[in-house]
Design an enzyme around this catalytic site. Structure first.
Site, PDB file in Angstrom:
ATOM      1  N   SER A  95     -14.392  93.029  14.489  1.00 61.21           N
ATOM      2  CA  SER A  95     -14.232  91.970  15.494  1.00 61.21           C
ATOM      3  C   SER A  95     -15.560  91.682  16.171  1.00 61.21           C
ATOM      4  CB  SER A  95     -13.201  92.395  16.538  1.00 61.21           C
ATOM      5  OG  SER A  95     -13.244  91.472  17.604  1.00 61.21           O
ATOM      6  N   HIS A 100     -13.531  89.070  11.997  1.00 56.33           N
ATOM      7  CA  HIS A 100     -12.453  88.711  12.925  1.00 56.33           C
ATOM      8  C   HIS A 100     -13.053  88.051  14.165  1.00 56.33           C
ATOM      9  CE1 HIS A 100      -8.344  89.391  14.525  1.00 56.33           C
ATOM     10  NE2 HIS A 100      -8.941  89.625  15.682  1.00 56.33           N
ATOM     11  N   ASP A 151     -12.223  86.343  17.812  1.00 53.90           N
ATOM     12  CA  ASP A 151     -11.207  86.262  18.866  1.00 53.90           C
ATOM     13  C   ASP A 151     -11.491  85.096  19.804  1.00 53.90           C
ATOM     14  OD1 ASP A 151      -9.503  88.610  18.407  1.00 53.90           O
ATOM     15  OD2 ASP A 151     -11.338  89.747  18.753  1.00 53.90           O
ATOM     16  N   MET A 166     -10.315  83.079  23.015  1.00 57.95           N
ATOM     17  CA  MET A 166      -9.449  83.264  24.200  1.00 57.95           C
ATOM     18  C   MET A 166      -9.662  82.125  25.182  1.00 57.95           C
ATOM     19  SD  MET A 166     -10.250  87.261  24.929  1.00 57.95           S
ATOM     20  CE  MET A 166     -10.228  88.472  23.601  1.00 57.95           C
ATOM     21  N   HIS A 224      -8.506  84.505  15.253  1.00 64.98           N
ATOM     22  CA  HIS A 224      -7.341  84.923  16.034  1.00 64.98           C
ATOM     23  C   HIS A 224      -7.318  84.101  17.319  1.00 64.98           C
ATOM     24  CE1 HIS A 224      -5.465  88.557  18.462  1.00 64.98           C
ATOM     25  NE2 HIS A 224      -4.665  87.495  18.427  1.00 64.98           N
ATOM     26  N   MET A 229      -6.037  83.215  20.751  1.00 61.30           N
ATOM     27  CA  MET A 229      -5.269  83.665  21.915  1.00 61.30           C
ATOM     28  C   MET A 229      -5.303  82.525  22.916  1.00 61.30           C
ATOM     29  SD  MET A 229      -6.641  87.553  21.903  1.00 61.30           S
ATOM     30  CE  MET A 229      -7.887  87.137  20.684  1.00 61.30           C
ATOM     31  N   MET A 289      -0.566  93.292  17.321  1.00 60.48           N
ATOM     32  CA  MET A 289      -1.446  93.746  18.402  1.00 60.48           C
ATOM     33  C   MET A 289      -1.082  95.184  18.787  1.00 60.48           C
ATOM     34  SD  MET A 289      -3.459  91.245  18.813  1.00 60.48           S
ATOM     35  CE  MET A 289      -4.406  92.187  20.016  1.00 60.48           C
ATOM     36  N   PHE A 303      -9.025  91.889  25.672  1.00 56.46           N
ATOM     37  CA  PHE A 303     -10.262  92.655  25.808  1.00 56.46           C
ATOM     38  C   PHE A 303     -10.447  93.623  24.648  1.00 56.46           C
ATOM     39  CE2 PHE A 303      -8.497  91.537  29.904  1.00 56.46           C
ATOM     40  CZ  PHE A 303      -9.574  90.917  30.529  1.00 56.46           C
ATOM     41  N   GLY A 304     -11.694  93.853  24.302  1.00 57.51           N
ATOM     42  CA  GLY A 304     -12.013  94.891  23.329  1.00 57.51           C
ATOM     43  C   GLY A 304     -12.046  96.241  24.032  1.00 57.51           C
ATOM     44  N   GLY A 305     -12.077  97.299  23.253  1.00 58.56           N
ATOM     45  CA  GLY A 305     -12.285  98.640  23.803  1.00 58.56           C
ATOM     46  C   GLY A 305     -11.108  99.254  24.528  1.00 58.56           C
ATOM     47  N   ASP A 319      -4.589  95.155  15.146  1.00 58.26           N
ATOM     48  CA  ASP A 319      -5.658  94.665  16.015  1.00 58.26           C
ATOM     49  C   ASP A 319      -5.615  95.340  17.385  1.00 58.26           C
ATOM     50  OD1 ASP A 319      -7.692  93.226  17.122  1.00 58.26           O
ATOM     51  OD2 ASP A 319      -6.655  91.292  17.114  1.00 58.26           O
ATOM     52  N   GLY A 320      -6.614  96.199  17.627  1.00 59.44           N
ATOM     53  CA  GLY A 320      -6.768  96.811  18.941  1.00 59.44           C
ATOM     54  C   GLY A 320      -6.807  98.327  18.898  1.00 59.44           C
ATOM     55  N   GLY A 321      -7.913  98.878  19.358  1.00 59.98           N
ATOM     56  CA  GLY A 321      -8.032 100.331  19.484  1.00 59.98           C
ATOM     57  C   GLY A 321      -8.056 101.095  18.177  1.00 59.98           C
ATOM     58  N   GLY A 323     -13.343  96.495  16.667  1.00 66.91           N
ATOM     59  CA  GLY A 323     -14.435  95.912  17.434  1.00 66.91           C
ATOM     60  C   GLY A 323     -15.333  96.983  17.999  1.00 66.91           C
TER      61      GLY A 323
HETATM   62  C1  DX5 Z   1      -8.174  91.937  21.647  1.00 67.36           C
HETATM   63  C2  DX5 Z   1      -8.713  91.323  20.399  1.00 67.36           C
HETATM   64  C3  DX5 Z   1      -9.215  92.311  19.417  1.00 67.36           C
HETATM   65  C4  DX5 Z   1     -10.360  93.141  19.886  1.00 67.36           C
HETATM   66  C5  DX5 Z   1     -10.282  94.464  19.180  1.00 67.36           C
HETATM   67  O1  DX5 Z   1      -7.632  90.927  22.420  1.00 67.36           O
HETATM   68  O2  DX5 Z   1      -7.719  90.560  19.745  1.00 67.36           O
HETATM   69  O3  DX5 Z   1      -9.516  91.697  18.178  1.00 67.36           O
HETATM   70  O4  DX5 Z   1     -11.610  92.553  19.639  1.00 67.36           O
HETATM   71  O5  DX5 Z   1     -11.266  95.248  19.701  1.00 67.36           O
HETATM   72  P1  DX5 Z   1     -11.195  96.830  19.738  1.00 67.36           P
HETATM   73  O6  DX5 Z   1     -11.260  97.290  18.321  1.00 67.36           O
HETATM   74  O7  DX5 Z   1     -12.404  97.173  20.535  1.00 67.36           O
HETATM   75  O8  DX5 Z   1      -9.907  97.234  20.405  1.00 67.36           O
HETATM   76 ZN    ZN Z   2      -8.115  89.875  17.616  1.00 66.50          ZN
END
Ligand code: DX5
Ligand code: ZN
Length: 214
Positions: free
Chosen positions: A6, A31, A33, A35, A64, A66, A135, A141-143, A173-175, A195
């Site tokens: 990501s 990927h 994102d 938003m 993606h 959002m 999800m 948010f990432g991380g 997607d996520g974590g 990400g």
């Molecule tokens: C969150 C995004 C993800 C995000 C994943 O809203 O859709 O794609 O970038 O990031 P990590 O891998 O850091 O959770």
């Molecule tokens: Zn995403």
């Protein structure tokens, strides 16, 4: 395993360099994102940035969305370079029509599900869905920390996909990290988005390789 790093966690002041790194890695998709600050409590980047990413990327762009009312922007994102276009089930009132339009525009069609949305809600459009973006954090948010309940949802959806004999891919997607990646693979995941785990690593190319090989 399909790996989709990501770009949200990349260095936005050095995007070209980070895209070059991804081009040189074994990742499959990039990927992206998008938003809008309404569907999710954050604003990331939009169409001009996506066009710039497309110019330098040698990998398909997995976009993606959002955003609310994503159906208003399908052609715009296709023209900006999306190869896979994913809308949120929670943001689409006429999902059947939206998925059909994405496919008619020549892209792969994806549906993203928030952690609170049950997989049953997409059963009636599964045959139109190329990718389910599950999800495993609340989007925005990432991380963030991976939600463990995702494993159950993946197994359940995988079973349904096998029953229906569709070619739908399950994307997480996520974590995502190396610990949960192998459990996700066993549960039936086909695509891993990562990400933070990739971009904060001292050697992102090696992390991508390791995720690919789980
Ligand atoms: C969150 C995004 C993800 C995000 C994943 O809203 O859709 O794609 O970038 O990031 P990590 O891998 O850091 O959770
Ligand atoms: Zn995403």
């Amino acid at each position: 395993m399909i790996i989709a790093p990501s770009i949200l966690s990349a260095d936005f002041a050095n995007l070209r360099q980070d895209i070059a790194m991804l081009n040189n890695s074994v990742c499959d998709w990039i990927h992206c994102d998008v938003m809008d600050g309404v569907f999710v409590p954050n604003i990331s980047f939009g169409i001009p940035v996506l066009q710039a990413i497309k110019k330098h990327s040698q990998k398909p762009l997995d976009v993606h969305l959002m955003i609310v009312q994503p159906e208003r922007y399908l052609t715009t994102f296709r023209d900006a370079g999306a190869d896979i276009l994913t809308v949120h089930l929670e943001a689409s009132t006429h999902l059947h029509r939206t998925l059909s339009e994405i496919k008619n525009l020549g892209m792969k069609a994806g549906i993203a599900l928030n952690p609170h949305t049950s997989v049953e809600q997409l059963y009636d459009v599964l045959y139109l869905t190329d990718v389910v973006c599950m999800m495993s954090v609340n989007p925005g948010f990432g991380g963030q920390k991976f939600i463990e309940h995702t494993y159950m949802k993946v197994s359940k959806l995988k079973e349904k996909i096998m029953q229906e004999n569709t070619s739908t891919l399950i994307e997480i997607d996520g974590g995502v990290n190396l610990q949960n990646a192998s459990i996700l693979k066993n549960a039936g995941a086909d695509v891993l988005v990562a990400g933070n785990f990739v971009f904060t690593a001292p050697n992102p190319i090696q992390i991508i390789q390791q995720l690919k090989e789980v």
